[in-house]
Design a protein around this motif. Structure first.
Motif, PDB file in Angstrom:
ATOM      1  N   LEU A 131      29.771  -5.191 -47.299  1.00 49.71           N
ATOM      2  CA  LEU A 131      30.520  -5.986 -46.333  1.00 49.71           C
ATOM      3  C   LEU A 131      32.003  -5.659 -46.408  1.00 49.71           C
ATOM      4  N   GLU A 132      32.667  -5.735 -45.266  1.00 44.69           N
ATOM      5  CA  GLU A 132      34.097  -5.491 -45.108  1.00 44.69           C
ATOM      6  C   GLU A 132      34.504  -4.045 -45.434  1.00 44.69           C
ATOM      7  N   MET A 133      33.540  -3.141 -45.385  1.00 42.42           N
ATOM      8  CA  MET A 133      33.825  -1.722 -45.567  1.00 42.42           C
ATOM      9  C   MET A 133      33.476  -0.998 -44.269  1.00 42.42           C
ATOM     10  N   PRO A 134      34.063   0.166 -44.026  1.00 39.90           N
ATOM     11  CA  PRO A 134      33.705   0.916 -42.822  1.00 39.90           C
ATOM     12  C   PRO A 134      32.206   1.214 -42.786  1.00 39.90           C
ATOM     13  N   ILE A 135      31.634   1.181 -41.590  1.00 38.84           N
ATOM     14  CA  ILE A 135      30.208   1.435 -41.424  1.00 38.84           C
ATOM     15  C   ILE A 135      30.005   2.936 -41.289  1.00 38.84           C
ATOM     16  N   ARG A 136      29.275   3.507 -42.212  1.00 34.60           N
ATOM     17  CA  ARG A 136      28.995   4.942 -42.190  1.00 34.60           C
ATOM     18  C   ARG A 136      27.487   5.122 -42.062  1.00 34.60           C
ATOM     19  N   CYS A 137      27.031   4.992 -40.824  1.00 37.34           N
ATOM     20  CA  CYS A 137      25.596   5.082 -40.557  1.00 37.34           C
ATOM     21  C   CYS A 137      25.403   5.761 -39.202  1.00 37.34           C
ATOM     22  N   GLU A 138      24.726   6.886 -39.213  1.00 39.76           N
ATOM     23  CA  GLU A 138      24.507   7.683 -37.995  1.00 39.76           C
ATOM     24  C   GLU A 138      23.795   6.885 -36.907  1.00 39.76           C
ATOM     25  N   LEU A 139      22.759   6.119 -37.283  1.00 34.95           N
ATOM     26  CA  LEU A 139      22.015   5.332 -36.293  1.00 34.95           C
ATOM     27  C   LEU A 139      22.885   4.244 -35.678  1.00 34.95           C
ATOM     28  N   PHE A 140      23.750   3.638 -36.478  1.00 32.12           N
ATOM     29  CA  PHE A 140      24.684   2.642 -35.943  1.00 32.12           C
ATOM     30  C   PHE A 140      25.590   3.289 -34.906  1.00 32.12           C
ATOM     31  N   ASP A 141      26.182   4.434 -35.263  1.00 29.02           N
ATOM     32  CA  ASP A 141      27.080   5.137 -34.343  1.00 29.02           C
ATOM     33  C   ASP A 141      26.376   5.521 -33.046  1.00 29.02           C
ATOM     34  N   GLN A 142      25.171   6.057 -33.154  1.00 26.35           N
ATOM     35  CA  GLN A 142      24.428   6.482 -31.957  1.00 26.35           C
ATOM     36  C   GLN A 142      24.111   5.307 -31.048  1.00 26.35           C
ATOM     37  N   ASN A 143      23.626   4.204 -31.615  1.00 17.25           N
ATOM     38  CA  ASN A 143      23.257   3.048 -30.802  1.00 17.25           C
ATOM     39  C   ASN A 143      24.477   2.357 -30.213  1.00 17.25           C
ATOM     40  N   LEU A 144      25.575   2.311 -30.947  1.00 18.46           N
ATOM     41  CA  LEU A 144      26.807   1.735 -30.423  1.00 18.46           C
ATOM     42  C   LEU A 144      27.330   2.569 -29.263  1.00 18.46           C
ATOM     43  N   LYS A 145      27.315   3.878 -29.431  1.00 15.12           N
ATOM     44  CA  LYS A 145      27.764   4.783 -28.366  1.00 15.12           C
ATOM     45  C   LYS A 145      26.905   4.609 -27.109  1.00 15.12           C
ATOM     46  N   LEU A 146      25.595   4.494 -27.287  1.00 11.34           N
ATOM     47  CA  LEU A 146      24.684   4.288 -26.168  1.00 11.34           C
ATOM     48  C   LEU A 146      24.969   2.964 -25.453  1.00 11.34           C
ATOM     49  N   ALA A 147      25.195   1.898 -26.205  1.00 11.00           N
ATOM     50  CA  ALA A 147      25.494   0.591 -25.609  1.00 11.00           C
ATOM     51  C   ALA A 147      26.797   0.633 -24.818  1.00 11.00           C
ATOM     52  N   LEU A 148      27.797   1.330 -25.341  1.00 16.28           N
ATOM     53  CA  LEU A 148      29.076   1.449 -24.634  1.00 16.28           C
ATOM     54  C   LEU A 148      28.940   2.293 -23.369  1.00 16.28           C
ATOM     55  N   GLU A 149      28.134   3.346 -23.437  1.00 17.98           N
ATOM     56  CA  GLU A 149      27.910   4.171 -22.243  1.00 17.98           C
ATOM     57  C   GLU A 149      27.197   3.376 -21.154  1.00 17.98           C
ATOM     58  N   VAL A 150      26.219   2.557 -21.539  1.00 18.57           N
ATOM     59  CA  VAL A 150      25.501   1.721 -20.562  1.00 18.57           C
ATOM     60  C   VAL A 150      26.479   0.740 -19.912  1.00 18.57           C
ATOM     61  N   ALA A 151      27.351   0.133 -20.715  1.00 18.96           N
ATOM     62  CA  ALA A 151      28.336  -0.806 -20.175  1.00 18.96           C
ATOM     63  C   ALA A 151      29.332  -0.091 -19.265  1.00 18.96           C
ATOM     64  N   GLU A 152      29.716   1.125 -19.651  1.00 20.86           N
ATOM     65  CA  GLU A 152      30.665   1.898 -18.851  1.00 20.86           C
ATOM     66  C   GLU A 152      30.058   2.296 -17.507  1.00 20.86           C
ATOM     67  N   LYS A 153      28.777   2.663 -17.519  1.00 18.86           N
ATOM     68  CA  LYS A 153      28.105   3.073 -16.279  1.00 18.86           C
ATOM     69  C   LYS A 153      27.873   1.899 -15.344  1.00 18.86           C
ATOM     70  N   ALA A 154      27.854   0.678 -15.889  1.00 12.82           N
ATOM     71  CA  ALA A 154      27.686  -0.516 -15.058  1.00 12.82           C
ATOM     72  C   ALA A 154      28.847  -0.671 -14.089  1.00 12.82           C
ATOM     73  N   GLY A 155      29.985  -0.077 -14.427  1.00  9.55           N
ATOM     74  CA  GLY A 155      31.125  -0.079 -13.541  1.00  9.55           C
ATOM     75  C   GLY A 155      31.999  -1.298 -13.720  1.00  9.55           C
ATOM     76  N   PRO A 156      33.243  -1.178 -13.224  1.00  7.90           N
ATOM     77  CA  PRO A 156      34.202  -2.255 -13.426  1.00  7.90           C
ATOM     78  C   PRO A 156      34.010  -3.462 -12.503  1.00  7.90           C
ATOM     79  N   PHE A 157      33.201  -3.351 -11.472  1.00  4.73           N
ATOM     80  CA  PHE A 157      33.091  -4.434 -10.511  1.00  4.73           C
ATOM     81  C   PHE A 157      31.771  -5.163 -10.697  1.00  4.73           C
ATOM     82  N   GLY A 158      31.855  -6.391 -11.144  1.00  5.23           N
ATOM     83  CA  GLY A 158      30.671  -7.207 -11.338  1.00  5.23           C
ATOM     84  C   GLY A 158      30.425  -8.088 -10.139  1.00  5.23           C
ATOM     85  N   PRO A 159      29.430  -8.959 -10.210  1.00  5.43           N
ATOM     86  CA  PRO A 159      29.138  -9.873  -9.120  1.00  5.43           C
ATOM     87  C   PRO A 159      30.347 -10.756  -8.829  1.00  5.43           C
ATOM     88  N   GLY A 160      30.625 -10.927  -7.566  1.00  6.51           N
ATOM     89  CA  GLY A 160      31.728 -11.795  -7.144  1.00  6.51           C
ATOM     90  C   GLY A 160      33.070 -11.124  -7.152  1.00  6.51           C
TER      91      GLY A 160
END
Length: 161
Positions: A131-160
């Motif tokens: 705990l409280e140390m940098p995360i050094r895990c390949e699977l963490f990095d890959q899944n985080l990158k994927l989640a950010l890419e999905v959010a980025e592709k959703a685009g800046p304009f949401g409903p409303g």
């Protein structure tokens, strides 16, 4: 001004070189490489800059929770400016996840919860993570990158918007 090339055709760029060691300017000057996909963004922060910003945010978070007129306030959840929104999700154990986004970006709350899920699955369940140390895990990095890419592709304009 203040932006840099972060990736070319999905390959990360570090300074003036791609991940495979090619010079970015030489790659872009060759017409045989087109069409090309370029991702721009702010330059990456050093570890010291990240620590400094995290400690400043932690102080603001604590001040916000103490000054809040609402009894039992948990602190800053969102800070909005003309150019960005800062979203914060604090877990029950006190870990804070912070995301800076375009003010028009939708779905940041679900992104924060997804980041927490990824953290729980790949950092907390890793026996080598402290705990409280940098995360050094390949699977963490890959899944985080994927989640950010999905959010980025959703685009800046949401409903409303």
């Amino acid at each position: 001004v203040g932006h840099a090339v972060l990736a070319i055709n999905g390959a990360e760029v570090n300074g003036r070189l791609t991940a495979d060691g090619k010079d970015v300017l030489e790659f872009l000057s060759n017409p045989a490489n087109y069409p090309v996909s370029i991702r721009f963004g702010r330059h990456r922060l050093s570890s010291n800059e990240k620590l400094m910003l995290a400690s400043m945010f932690h102080s603001l978070f604590a001040i916000g929770s103490q000054l809040s007129p609402e009894v039992g306030s948990s602190g800053i959840e969102m800070l909005e400016t003309d150019t960005f929104k800062l979203h914060c999700f604090q877990t029950l154990t006190g870990i804070k996840f912070v995301v800076l986004a375009d003010p028009r970006q939708a779905g940041i709350d679900s992104l924060l919860h997804k980041i927490y899920e990824i953290y729980s699955d790949f950092a907390l369940k890793n026996p080598f993570y402290s705990l409280e140390m940098p995360i050094r895990c390949e699977l963490f990095d890959q899944n985080l990158k994927l989640a950010l890419e999905v959010a980025e592709k959703a685009g800046p304009f949401g409903p409303g918007s």
